[in-house]
Design a protein around this motif. Sequence first.
Motif, PDB file in Angstrom:
ATOM      1  N   SER A 137       0.835  -1.192   0.000  1.00 46.58           N
ATOM      2  CA  SER A 137       0.000   0.000   0.000  1.00 46.58           C
ATOM      3  C   SER A 137       0.876   1.250   0.000  1.00 46.58           C
ATOM      4  N   PHE A 138       0.564   2.184  -0.904  1.00 50.30           N
ATOM      5  CA  PHE A 138       1.268   3.469  -0.940  1.00 50.30           C
ATOM      6  C   PHE A 138       0.347   4.484  -1.613  1.00 50.30           C
ATOM      7  N   PRO A 139       0.508   5.764  -1.294  1.00 48.15           N
ATOM      8  CA  PRO A 139      -0.403   6.770  -1.841  1.00 48.15           C
ATOM      9  C   PRO A 139      -0.124   7.071  -3.308  1.00 48.15           C
ATOM     10  N   THR A 140      -1.197   7.342  -4.048  1.00 50.69           N
ATOM     11  CA  THR A 140      -1.026   7.843  -5.404  1.00 50.69           C
ATOM     12  C   THR A 140      -0.720   9.344  -5.336  1.00 50.69           C
ATOM     13  N   TYR A 141      -0.388   9.913  -6.479  1.00 50.20           N
ATOM     14  CA  TYR A 141       0.036  11.312  -6.537  1.00 50.20           C
ATOM     15  C   TYR A 141      -0.984  12.232  -5.868  1.00 50.20           C
ATOM     16  N   PHE A 142      -2.249  12.096  -6.228  1.00 52.54           N
ATOM     17  CA  PHE A 142      -3.254  13.033  -5.735  1.00 52.54           C
ATOM     18  C   PHE A 142      -3.777  12.673  -4.340  1.00 52.54           C
TER      19      PHE A 142
ATOM     20  N   ASP B  27       7.420   7.390   1.056  1.00 51.31           N
ATOM     21  CA  ASP B  27       6.481   6.577   0.283  1.00 51.31           C
ATOM     22  C   ASP B  27       5.746   7.362  -0.794  1.00 51.31           C
ATOM     23  N   ASP B  28       5.826   8.706  -0.732  1.00 49.85           N
ATOM     24  CA  ASP B  28       5.092   9.522  -1.704  1.00 49.85           C
ATOM     25  C   ASP B  28       5.742   9.447  -3.085  1.00 49.85           C
ATOM     26  N   PRO B  29       4.955   9.682  -4.147  1.00 53.75           N
ATOM     27  CA  PRO B  29       5.521   9.711  -5.501  1.00 53.75           C
ATOM     28  C   PRO B  29       6.552  10.823  -5.643  1.00 53.75           C
ATOM     29  N   VAL B  30       7.446  10.656  -6.612  1.00 54.86           N
ATOM     30  CA  VAL B  30       8.506  11.627  -6.877  1.00 54.86           C
ATOM     31  C   VAL B  30       8.463  12.026  -8.342  1.00 54.86           C
ATOM     32  N   VAL B  31       8.518  13.333  -8.606  1.00 58.17           N
ATOM     33  CA  VAL B  31       8.707  13.839  -9.957  1.00 58.17           C
ATOM     34  C   VAL B  31      10.195  14.123 -10.100  1.00 58.17           C
TER      35      VAL B  31
ATOM     36  N   LEU C 288      16.961  16.830  -9.838  1.00 58.10           N
ATOM     37  CA  LEU C 288      15.916  17.712  -9.314  1.00 58.10           C
ATOM     38  C   LEU C 288      14.729  16.835  -8.939  1.00 58.10           C
ATOM     39  N   MET C 289      14.342  16.861  -7.667  1.00 61.55           N
ATOM     40  CA  MET C 289      13.245  16.021  -7.200  1.00 61.55           C
ATOM     41  C   MET C 289      12.143  16.872  -6.584  1.00 61.55           C
ATOM     42  N   PHE C 290      10.914  16.495  -6.882  1.00 63.04           N
ATOM     43  CA  PHE C 290       9.746  17.213  -6.382  1.00 63.04           C
ATOM     44  C   PHE C 290       8.744  16.211  -5.824  1.00 63.04           C
ATOM     45  N   GLY C 291       8.207  16.517  -4.637  1.00 61.86           N
ATOM     46  CA  GLY C 291       7.074  15.767  -4.134  1.00 61.86           C
ATOM     47  C   GLY C 291       5.793  16.317  -4.725  1.00 61.86           C
ATOM     48  N   PRO C 292       4.686  15.591  -4.619  1.00 61.21           N
ATOM     49  CA  PRO C 292       3.428  16.059  -5.214  1.00 61.21           C
ATOM     50  C   PRO C 292       3.008  17.448  -4.751  1.00 61.21           C
TER      51      PRO C 292
ATOM     52  N   ASP D 112       8.411  19.048   1.709  1.00 59.89           N
ATOM     53  CA  ASP D 112       8.128  17.624   1.542  1.00 59.89           C
ATOM     54  C   ASP D 112       9.397  16.847   1.178  1.00 59.89           C
ATOM     55  N   ILE D 113       9.733  16.724  -0.095  1.00 60.45           N
ATOM     56  CA  ILE D 113      10.842  15.848  -0.482  1.00 60.45           C
ATOM     57  C   ILE D 113      12.196  16.559  -0.477  1.00 60.45           C
ATOM     58  N   ALA D 114      12.286  17.712  -1.110  1.00 61.17           N
ATOM     59  CA  ALA D 114      13.586  18.358  -1.299  1.00 61.17           C
ATOM     60  C   ALA D 114      13.523  19.824  -0.878  1.00 61.17           C
ATOM     61  N   PRO D 115      13.681  20.119   0.408  1.00 62.24           N
ATOM     62  CA  PRO D 115      13.655  21.504   0.865  1.00 62.24           C
ATOM     63  C   PRO D 115      14.738  22.351   0.192  1.00 62.24           C
ATOM     64  N   CYS D 116      14.460  23.632   0.070  1.00 64.00           N
ATOM     65  CA  CYS D 116      15.395  24.576  -0.536  1.00 64.00           C
ATOM     66  C   CYS D 116      15.507  25.766   0.423  1.00 64.00           C
ATOM     67  N   ILE D 117      16.609  25.828   1.160  1.00 62.66           N
ATOM     68  CA  ILE D 117      16.760  26.805   2.237  1.00 62.66           C
ATOM     69  C   ILE D 117      18.058  27.580   2.054  1.00 62.66           C
ATOM     70  N   ARG D 118      17.949  28.818   1.612  1.00 63.02           N
ATOM     71  CA  ARG D 118      19.070  29.734   1.352  1.00 63.02           C
ATOM     72  C   ARG D 118      19.944  29.231   0.202  1.00 63.02           C
ATOM     73  N   PHE D 119      19.317  29.004  -0.933  1.00 61.91           N
ATOM     74  CA  PHE D 119      20.014  28.588  -2.150  1.00 61.91           C
ATOM     75  C   PHE D 119      20.472  29.826  -2.917  1.00 61.91           C
ATOM     76  N   ASN D 120      21.767  29.935  -3.155  1.00 56.27           N
ATOM     77  CA  ASN D 120      22.330  31.059  -3.893  1.00 56.27           C
ATOM     78  C   ASN D 120      22.269  30.755  -5.383  1.00 56.27           C
ATOM     79  N   THR D 121      21.413  31.476  -6.086  1.00 57.71           N
ATOM     80  CA  THR D 121      21.264  31.260  -7.528  1.00 57.71           C
ATOM     81  C   THR D 121      22.438  31.829  -8.312  1.00 57.71           C
ATOM     82  N   HIS D 122      23.165  32.781  -7.710  1.00 60.68           N
ATOM     83  CA  HIS D 122      24.227  33.551  -8.372  1.00 60.68           C
ATOM     84  C   HIS D 122      23.686  34.404  -9.521  1.00 60.68           C
ATOM     85  N   ASP D 123      22.393  34.636  -9.530  1.00 56.37           N
ATOM     86  CA  ASP D 123      21.792  35.582 -10.467  1.00 56.37           C
ATOM     87  C   ASP D 123      21.674  36.935  -9.772  1.00 56.37           C
ATOM     88  N   ILE D 124      21.922  37.989 -10.531  1.00 58.30           N
ATOM     89  CA  ILE D 124      22.037  39.339  -9.975  1.00 58.30           C
ATOM     90  C   ILE D 124      20.775  40.155 -10.261  1.00 58.30           C
ATOM     91  N   THR D 125      20.325  40.908  -9.265  1.00 59.10           N
ATOM     92  CA  THR D 125      19.218  41.842  -9.463  1.00 59.10           C
ATOM     93  C   THR D 125      19.271  42.903  -8.373  1.00 59.10           C
TER      94      THR D 125
END
Length: 453
Positions: free
Chosen positions: A2-7, A107-111, A125-129, A315-328
């Motif tokens: 048993s495991f959950p579907t995406y939705f 157990d959740d699906p991964v994109v 690059l991993m994303f949870g639902p 959920d799956i892949a937290p993003c905390i203080r990611f430096n894009t190195h893009d300037i603005t």
Amino acid sequence: MSFPTYFEAFDAKAMLDQYPVGDAFVVRYTHMSRDELYAIQDTQFQKLMIRGWEIPFYRRLWGNQGIEPGDIKSLADITKLPVYDKSDLMASVNDFPPYGDFDGRGDDPVVFHTTSGTTGRPQPLMFGPKGREITNLLVGRMYRWMGLGREDVVQSVYGHGMINGGHYIREAVTHFTNSLFLSAGTGIETRSVNQVNLMADFNVTCMVGFVDYIRKLADTAAAEKLFDRIKLKMIIGHLGTEDRASTEAAWQGAKAFDWYGVGDTGSIAGEGPERDGMYVWEDAQYLELLDVDGGAPVAPGETGDMVVTCLFKDDIAPCIRFNTHDITEERTDTNATGMVFKRITGFKGRSDNMVKLRGINIFPHAIGSLIENQSELTGEYVCRVTRDDAGRDDMHVTLESRGGSDATEIADLLRKGLGIEVKISLVGAGETAKDTQIDTRQKPIRLIDERGV
């Protein structure tokens, strides 16, 4: 088993309540104070930090700085955390192949997608639902605020394959706008002549993608004599430093909108209907602008690296203080919409792609904005940086011309705009494509560094 579907893995109704789209989005965030917005951000951040401590990558990153869970009590403490960038993620991949240790799959699906890998091993690059759908939603509600409706037909020239871009844009449009979506892809996926015929045959009203290729398609449409059948009214792309006027003129008056995001974070900011700066989606993204050299916060109106915390990715892949190195830089004038979110001017270049010539910082992307109103130029260019035996660095800029260009005048234009003299050469239309790879890459190559540094 048993495991959950995406939705089943997230509550879609709760997501729409927390991140409204359409009219509900506009009403909520034009009637909210900055204090109310900060309270939302702080609540999300505290939940995000709980998840962050469960991820090995962050336990190592933070622990190596002597940080313990109790040290970070609120969003006000975020500057105590170290920033990280793509090099840290790739080090994780090398140490813990093939996925690294920066995701927390259960157990959740991964994109799953990767970066292009053009400069080395692709980054996973991993994303949870939940995270994936909010990523999609941020683009969809941005498109709707810009004016995209259910009567529109959208043609996407973003790439597919393992790269994330084309896939999540398709999901954003189909899940959150009700517009008809054509997944044309890049020029190598659907030849340029077929792209413009698709536009004519299926009444395309909006094109999305990188403007370098979108402008090239305008030349193809003209060559195919299709402008009497093409009814394009919107272009939504990444304008960067360039004036939208040249893109709009190429497509005979279609209205161009700018936005910004990266693969790890999704959409970070985008224009509204008034096109008076790019609004940061602050209910979902916490954006810091930090000094390129020292890492300290810069004042409003000053240029800095964009460092992003995705408040929703718990959920799956937290993003905390990611430096894009893009300037603005942050806009300091009053916005025309009443939206509570702060605004930025847009992508101005990359701090890790900056060239220092004789004490002057040069961003190759700035050349696009300097030459765009030169009608005899196609707008395509590539820069080469070399170093001679004496250690002197020089930049050589190759630009495409349709004919009639004055090399001396163009060299003077670049000298005034860049603040330093660079060498130039003019070639015919299409002759930089081999170096820029504009027909095969999502983002054309603009800098070739031959110094070996």
